[in-house]
Scaffold this active site. Structure first.
Site, PDB file in Angstrom:
ATOM      1  N   ASP A   1      12.828 -23.768  48.894  1.00 17.94           N
ATOM      2  CA  ASP A   1      13.078 -24.817  48.250  1.00 17.94           C
ATOM      3  C   ASP A   1      12.214 -25.953  49.114  1.00 17.94           C
ATOM      4  OD1 ASP A   1      15.178 -26.552  46.421  1.00 17.94           O
ATOM      5  OD2 ASP A   1      13.887 -27.775  47.771  1.00 17.94           O
TER       6      ASP A   1
ATOM      7  N   ASN B   1      22.801 -25.714  39.053  1.00 14.46           N
ATOM      8  CA  ASN B   1      22.898 -27.148  38.364  1.00 14.46           C
ATOM      9  C   ASN B   1      22.730 -26.943  36.877  1.00 14.46           C
ATOM     10  OD1 ASN B   1      23.720 -28.280  40.869  1.00 14.46           O
ATOM     11  ND2 ASN B   1      21.524 -28.512  41.488  1.00 14.46           N
TER      12      ASN B   1
ATOM     13  N   GLU C   1      17.232 -31.270  37.941  1.00 16.28           N
ATOM     14  CA  GLU C   1      16.183 -31.770  37.913  1.00 16.28           C
ATOM     15  C   GLU C   1      15.041 -31.097  37.223  1.00 16.28           C
ATOM     16  OE1 GLU C   1      15.116 -32.633  42.091  1.00 16.28           O
ATOM     17  OE2 GLU C   1      16.904 -33.778  42.382  1.00 16.28           O
ATOM     18  N   VAL C   2      14.963 -29.774  37.351  1.00 13.13           N
ATOM     19  CA  VAL C   2      13.758 -28.835  36.559  1.00 13.13           C
ATOM     20  C   VAL C   2      14.770 -27.846  35.809  1.00 13.13           C
ATOM     21  CG1 VAL C   2      12.145 -27.056  37.353  1.00 13.13           C
ATOM     22  CG2 VAL C   2      12.647 -28.875  39.084  1.00 13.13           C
TER      23      VAL C   2
ATOM     24  N   HIS D   1      17.540 -21.829  37.393  1.00 12.28           N
ATOM     25  CA  HIS D   1      17.238 -21.423  38.734  1.00 12.28           C
ATOM     26  C   HIS D   1      18.594 -21.514  39.595  1.00 12.28           C
ATOM     27  CE1 HIS D   1      16.662 -25.636  38.668  1.00 12.28           C
ATOM     28  NE2 HIS D   1      17.140 -25.838  39.576  1.00 12.28           N
ATOM     29  N   MET D   2      18.778 -20.552  40.527  1.00 11.75           N
ATOM     30  CA  MET D   2      19.754 -20.443  41.132  1.00 11.75           C
ATOM     31  C   MET D   2      19.430 -21.008  42.740  1.00 11.75           C
ATOM     32  SD  MET D   2      23.192 -19.406  41.393  1.00 11.75           S
ATOM     33  CE  MET D   2      23.536 -17.970  40.203  1.00 11.75           C
ATOM     34  N   HIS D   3      20.342 -21.744  43.452  1.00 11.96           N
ATOM     35  CA  HIS D   3      19.986 -22.386  44.694  1.00 11.96           C
ATOM     36  C   HIS D   3      20.801 -21.300  45.575  1.00 11.96           C
ATOM     37  CE1 HIS D   3      18.458 -26.384  44.088  1.00 11.96           C
ATOM     38  NE2 HIS D   3      19.185 -26.065  42.788  1.00 11.96           N
TER      39      HIS D   3
HETATM   40  P1  AMP Z   1      17.785 -28.789  40.404  1.00 13.16           P
HETATM   41  O1  AMP Z   1      18.428 -30.266  40.861  1.00 13.16           O
HETATM   42  O2  AMP Z   1      18.891 -27.838  40.428  1.00 13.16           O
HETATM   43  O3  AMP Z   1      17.036 -28.731  39.320  1.00 13.16           O
HETATM   44  O4  AMP Z   1      17.167 -28.236  41.606  1.00 13.16           O
HETATM   45  C1  AMP Z   1      15.373 -28.419  41.645  1.00 13.16           C
HETATM   46  C2  AMP Z   1      15.095 -28.018  43.282  1.00 13.16           C
HETATM   47  O5  AMP Z   1      13.829 -27.817  43.065  1.00 13.16           O
HETATM   48  C3  AMP Z   1      15.368 -29.141  44.301  1.00 13.16           C
HETATM   49  O6  AMP Z   1      15.906 -28.716  45.124  1.00 13.16           O
HETATM   50  C4  AMP Z   1      13.839 -29.436  44.842  1.00 13.16           C
HETATM   51  O7  AMP Z   1      13.878 -29.718  45.999  1.00 13.16           O
HETATM   52  C5  AMP Z   1      12.866 -28.136  44.487  1.00 13.16           C
HETATM   53  N1  AMP Z   1      11.667 -28.278  44.017  1.00 13.16           N
HETATM   54  C6  AMP Z   1      10.905 -29.095  43.287  1.00 13.16           C
HETATM   55  N2  AMP Z   1       9.586 -28.795  43.255  1.00 13.16           N
HETATM   56  C7  AMP Z   1       9.555 -27.751  43.943  1.00 13.16           C
HETATM   57  C8  AMP Z   1       8.459 -27.097  44.515  1.00 13.16           C
HETATM   58  N3  AMP Z   1       7.194 -27.373  43.846  1.00 13.16           N
HETATM   59  N4  AMP Z   1       8.575 -25.759  45.257  1.00 13.16           N
HETATM   60  C9  AMP Z   1       9.756 -25.592  45.619  1.00 13.16           C
HETATM   61  N5  AMP Z   1      11.069 -26.098  45.215  1.00 13.16           N
HETATM   62  C10 AMP Z   1      10.755 -27.376  44.545  1.00 13.16           C
END
Ligand code: AMP
Length: 124
Positions: free
Chosen positions: A37, A96, A104-105, A109-111
């Site tokens: 991340d 999320n 946010e994205v 994806h899994m953290h």
């Molecule tokens: P979410 O809130 O679950 O959608 O998490 C999106 C995650 O993507 C956040 O933890 C950001 O820090 C991460 N993120 C955004 N842009 C990038 C990138 N270019 N490379 C790696 N991580 C990213």
């Protein structure tokens, strides 16, 4: 109002798995890509994504992805956590979904978070 916007093929994670923009990669196979991340919330903070467009969140992926892709995704998450050396001390998985999940994205994806005791699961 739908919970999620339509899938955007230009989202940042789609561009990463298509190798249009770089990432700090930790793992790749036929189905998934994993990378650090960019704004880590723990000493180890890795994101695992399916290398397939169209799945906007866990809700979408779990409902609509083929069974082999779902199985491969979760198998890979375990492999990656072990490769990162997290299985003995422990780790946390987060996916999320939508507004209340703080997503946010909108590419599923899994953290994977670890490297120290992570404390309370959620603070409100
Ligand atoms: P979410 O809130 O679950 O959608 O998490 C999106 C995650 O993507 C956040 O933890 C950001 O820090 C991460 N993120 C955004 N842009 C990038 C990138 N270019 N490379 C790696 N991580 C990213």
């Amino acid at each position: 109002m739908p919970a999620l916007p339509p899938y955007d093929p230009h989202n940042i994670f789609a561009r990463i798995f298509r190798k249009e923009i770089p990432c700090n990669q930790v793992y790749e196979d036929e189905y998934v890509l994993a990378f650090h991340d960019a704004f880590p919330k723990a000493p180890v903070h890795v994101l695992v994504i399916p290398k397939q467009e169209g799945y906007r969140s866990f809700d979408d992926f779990s409902a609509n992805a083929p069974a082999d892709a779902i199985a491969a995704f979760f198998r890979a998450v375990g492999i990656i956590a072990r490769q990162l050396g997290l299985e003995k001390e422990g780790y946390r998985l987060i996916a999320n979904h939508a507004k209340n999940g703080g997503q946010e994205v909108y590419h599923f994806h899994m953290h994977i978070l670890g490297g120290k005791p992570l404390g309370a699961m959620v603070t409100v």
